[in-house]
Design a protein around this motif. Structure first.
Motif, PDB file in Angstrom:
ATOM      1  N   VAL A   9      -3.827  -9.170   1.593  1.00  0.00           N
ATOM      2  CA  VAL A   9      -4.687  -8.742   2.424  1.00  0.00           C
ATOM      3  C   VAL A   9      -5.568 -10.228   2.721  1.00  0.00           C
ATOM      4  CG1 VAL A   9      -6.954  -7.805   2.771  1.00  0.00           C
ATOM      5  CG2 VAL A   9      -4.905  -6.520   2.807  1.00  0.00           C
ATOM      6  N   ASP A  10      -6.097 -10.540   1.135  1.00  0.00           N
ATOM      7  CA  ASP A  10      -6.716 -11.933   1.022  1.00  0.00           C
ATOM      8  C   ASP A  10      -6.124 -13.204   1.661  1.00  0.00           C
ATOM      9  OD1 ASP A  10      -8.822 -10.281  -0.132  1.00  0.00           O
ATOM     10  OD2 ASP A  10      -8.019 -10.934  -2.303  1.00  0.00           O
ATOM     11  N   ALA A  11      -4.851 -13.170   1.615  1.00  0.00           N
ATOM     12  CA  ALA A  11      -4.238 -14.152   2.176  1.00  0.00           C
ATOM     13  C   ALA A  11      -4.003 -14.036   3.577  1.00  0.00           C
ATOM     14  CB  ALA A  11      -2.656 -14.176   1.619  1.00  0.00           C
ATOM     15  N   TYR A  28      -7.070  -4.821   9.998  1.00  0.00           N
ATOM     16  CA  TYR A  28      -6.421  -3.555   9.651  1.00  0.00           C
ATOM     17  C   TYR A  28      -5.726  -3.306   8.393  1.00  0.00           C
ATOM     18  CZ  TYR A  28      -2.776   0.237  10.177  1.00  0.00           C
ATOM     19  OH  TYR A  28      -1.980   1.306   9.948  1.00  0.00           O
ATOM     20  N   ALA A  29      -4.921  -4.229   7.979  1.00  0.00           N
ATOM     21  CA  ALA A  29      -4.713  -4.020   6.598  1.00  0.00           C
ATOM     22  C   ALA A  29      -5.810  -3.792   5.526  1.00  0.00           C
ATOM     23  CB  ALA A  29      -3.724  -5.373   6.125  1.00  0.00           C
ATOM     24  N   LYS A  30      -6.887  -4.458   5.836  1.00  0.00           N
ATOM     25  CA  LYS A  30      -7.790  -4.495   4.794  1.00  0.00           C
ATOM     26  C   LYS A  30      -8.527  -2.997   4.961  1.00  0.00           C
ATOM     27  CE  LYS A  30     -12.300  -6.418   3.883  1.00  0.00           C
ATOM     28  NZ  LYS A  30     -13.441  -7.087   4.240  1.00  0.00           N
ATOM     29  N   ILE A  46       0.928  -1.473  -0.040  1.00  0.00           N
ATOM     30  CA  ILE A  46      -0.010   0.186   0.089  1.00  0.00           C
ATOM     31  C   ILE A  46       0.777   1.126   0.093  1.00  0.00           C
ATOM     32  CG2 ILE A  46      -1.562   1.388   1.420  1.00  0.00           C
ATOM     33  CD1 ILE A  46      -2.771  -1.212   2.256  1.00  0.00           C
ATOM     34  N   ASP A  47       1.987   1.501   0.811  1.00  0.00           N
ATOM     35  CA  ASP A  47       2.598   2.462   1.022  1.00  0.00           C
ATOM     36  C   ASP A  47       3.361   2.597  -0.499  1.00  0.00           C
ATOM     37  OD1 ASP A  47       4.508   4.408   2.536  1.00  0.00           O
ATOM     38  OD2 ASP A  47       6.042   3.299   1.445  1.00  0.00           O
ATOM     39  N   GLN A  48       3.709   1.551  -1.335  1.00  0.00           N
ATOM     40  CA  GLN A  48       4.361   1.895  -2.380  1.00  0.00           C
ATOM     41  C   GLN A  48       3.604   1.893  -3.596  1.00  0.00           C
ATOM     42  OE1 GLN A  48       6.940  -1.830  -2.422  1.00  0.00           O
ATOM     43  NE2 GLN A  48       8.655  -0.686  -1.446  1.00  0.00           N
ATOM     44  N   GLY A  49       2.242   1.972  -3.323  1.00  0.00           N
ATOM     45  CA  GLY A  49       1.240   2.121  -4.238  1.00  0.00           C
ATOM     46  C   GLY A  49       0.923   0.925  -5.204  1.00  0.00           C
ATOM     47  N   ASN A  50       1.183  -0.086  -4.700  1.00  0.00           N
ATOM     48  CA  ASN A  50       0.862  -1.372  -5.576  1.00  0.00           C
ATOM     49  C   ASN A  50      -0.291  -1.915  -4.838  1.00  0.00           C
ATOM     50  OD1 ASN A  50       0.976  -3.851  -7.010  1.00  0.00           O
ATOM     51  ND2 ASN A  50       2.940  -4.071  -6.867  1.00  0.00           N
ATOM     52  N   TYR A  51      -1.571  -1.623  -5.155  1.00  0.00           N
ATOM     53  CA  TYR A  51      -2.697  -1.933  -4.409  1.00  0.00           C
ATOM     54  C   TYR A  51      -3.403  -3.213  -5.118  1.00  0.00           C
ATOM     55  CZ  TYR A  51      -2.515   3.104  -3.512  1.00  0.00           C
ATOM     56  OH  TYR A  51      -2.073   4.317  -3.166  1.00  0.00           O
ATOM     57  N   VAL A  52      -2.940  -3.773  -6.213  1.00  0.00           N
ATOM     58  CA  VAL A  52      -3.516  -5.169  -6.540  1.00  0.00           C
ATOM     59  C   VAL A  52      -2.631  -6.226  -5.726  1.00  0.00           C
ATOM     60  CG1 VAL A  52      -3.270  -6.649  -8.491  1.00  0.00           C
ATOM     61  CG2 VAL A  52      -3.800  -4.325  -8.702  1.00  0.00           C
ATOM     62  N   LEU A  53      -1.296  -5.940  -5.475  1.00  0.00           N
ATOM     63  CA  LEU A  53      -0.567  -6.573  -4.736  1.00  0.00           C
ATOM     64  C   LEU A  53      -1.162  -6.618  -3.321  1.00  0.00           C
ATOM     65  CD1 LEU A  53       2.009  -8.552  -4.622  1.00  0.00           C
ATOM     66  CD2 LEU A  53       3.599  -6.786  -4.044  1.00  0.00           C
TER      67      LEU A  53
END
Length: 337
Positions: free
Chosen positions: A112-114, A127-129, A100-107
């Motif tokens: 998060v799903d894992a 919290y991450a979600k 998220i911090d690096q802007g890679n929201y797909v990753l």
């Protein structure tokens, strides 16, 4: 012409009878940094024997790394947490926060799903979600998810901090302040919490603003940012000489903090009309941040007031190179032709 201002930074070795003590000593020496809070956490980790407590400390340090954008260090601690106990969600959740911090929201969503598949460490996964939902401007969903995280762990200080950010975004300052205060009560070394509390009071109550800026400076005495914020506090309240001195203190703490150079230059230019000093500040600013268009524009002003037309035009043209829509620079060029 308008001047643009940004208002917003060794142990003594003894002969040991145990090789383990020597290893701990070396680790303690390795963790020393300019950040007292980080040093404290790292020393506790180095001397902690209880794996569960060490895991909690590693999570806290990983969050510190996240706040300071040390993503590779965050990932290293995520792996250490996983080695201590692979049944927790924290490795995937921390990797998600780094993404998220690096802007890679797909990753980030994949991580998060894992993370949500784990039964242990559900608070960190949620919290991450919630952070990902906040980034996507899904504020109601983010608030619901962060409350779920707090039901899993009522001591998750970062969840309270996120809750405060959500309330601030929604315009509810009272609830925001209450949540952020809880975050710093749970973690008195939480720099970002004190900083956000100060910003929440920036226009409403300057007494609290100053109090929380000073608290942030206590947590990170080698960080120029809270000193800069204090200087800005003086500037906003008309104490120009005090502001000037505190901006200088900020630069003394960190000479690479461009905003202090810039605002000090603004004072020299607009208040003192000390063109040489102003120019020195803006030149320092552009060396540190070459794309800082406002600094290039103000350099142009300094040169123009000094009757150095060629240098003024060069500075204004640099502004347009960086931002072709920067109308004041375009007008300045036309006026000099």
């Amino acid at each position: 012409m308008k001047i643009f201002k940004i208002v917003p930074l060794a142990a003594v070795l003894f002969l040991a009878s145990c090789a383990g003590e020597e290893a701990v000593e070396k680790e303690l020496q390795a963790v020393e940094s300019a950040y007292p809070a980080l040093n404290s956490i790292s020393k506790s980790i180095a001397t902690m024997d209880d794996d569960d407590e060490k895991r909690k400390l590693l999570i806290k340090r990983a969050h510190w790394y996240l706040d300071h954008k040390f993503i590779s260090d965050l990932q290293a601690d995520a792996e250490k947490i996983y080695k201590l106990d692979s049944s927790y969600a924290h490795r995937n959740a921390l990797y998600a926060l780094g993404a998220i911090d690096q802007g890679n929201y797909v990753l980030a969503k994949n991580f998060v799903d894992a993370a949500l598949q784990f039964k242990n460490g559900k608070d960190e996964a949620l919290y991450a979600k919630a952070e990902l939902e906040y980034i996507a401007n899904q504020l109601p969903n983010s608030l619901e998810t962060v409350n779920d995280a707090l039901r899993e762990n009522q001591y998750h200080y970062r969840a309270y901090y996120l809750k405060g950010r959500i309330y601030l975004e929604a315009g509810d300052t009272a609830k925001a302040v209450s949540s952020i205060r809880t975050s710093v009560e749970l973690n008195p070394d939480f720099y970002k919490g004190f900083k956000l509390l100060a910003l929440a009071y920036e226009t409403a109550d300057t007494t609290f603003y100053k109090e929380y800026v000073n608290a942030a400076a206590r947590v990170e005495p080698n960080n120029a940012e809270p000193i800069f914020m204090l200087a800005d506090f003086h500037y906003r309240n008309g104490r120009i000489d005090q502001a000037k001195e505190v901006y200088k203190q900020s630069i003394a703490v960190d000479s690479t903090f461009e905003f202090s150079h810039f605002n000090l230059g603004v004072i020299y230019l607009s208040e003192d009309v000390a063109l040489d000093s102003a120019l020195t500040c803006f030149e320092a600013c552009t060396r540190i941040a070459p794309n800082y268009t406002n600094a290039w524009y103000n350099m142009g002003l300094c040169y123009e007031y000094m009757d150095s037309t060629t240098k003024a035009l060069s500075s204004y043209n640099k502004v347009l190179e960086l931002n072709p829509a920067y109308q004041p620079a375009r007008e300045a060029i036309e006026n000099l032709k």
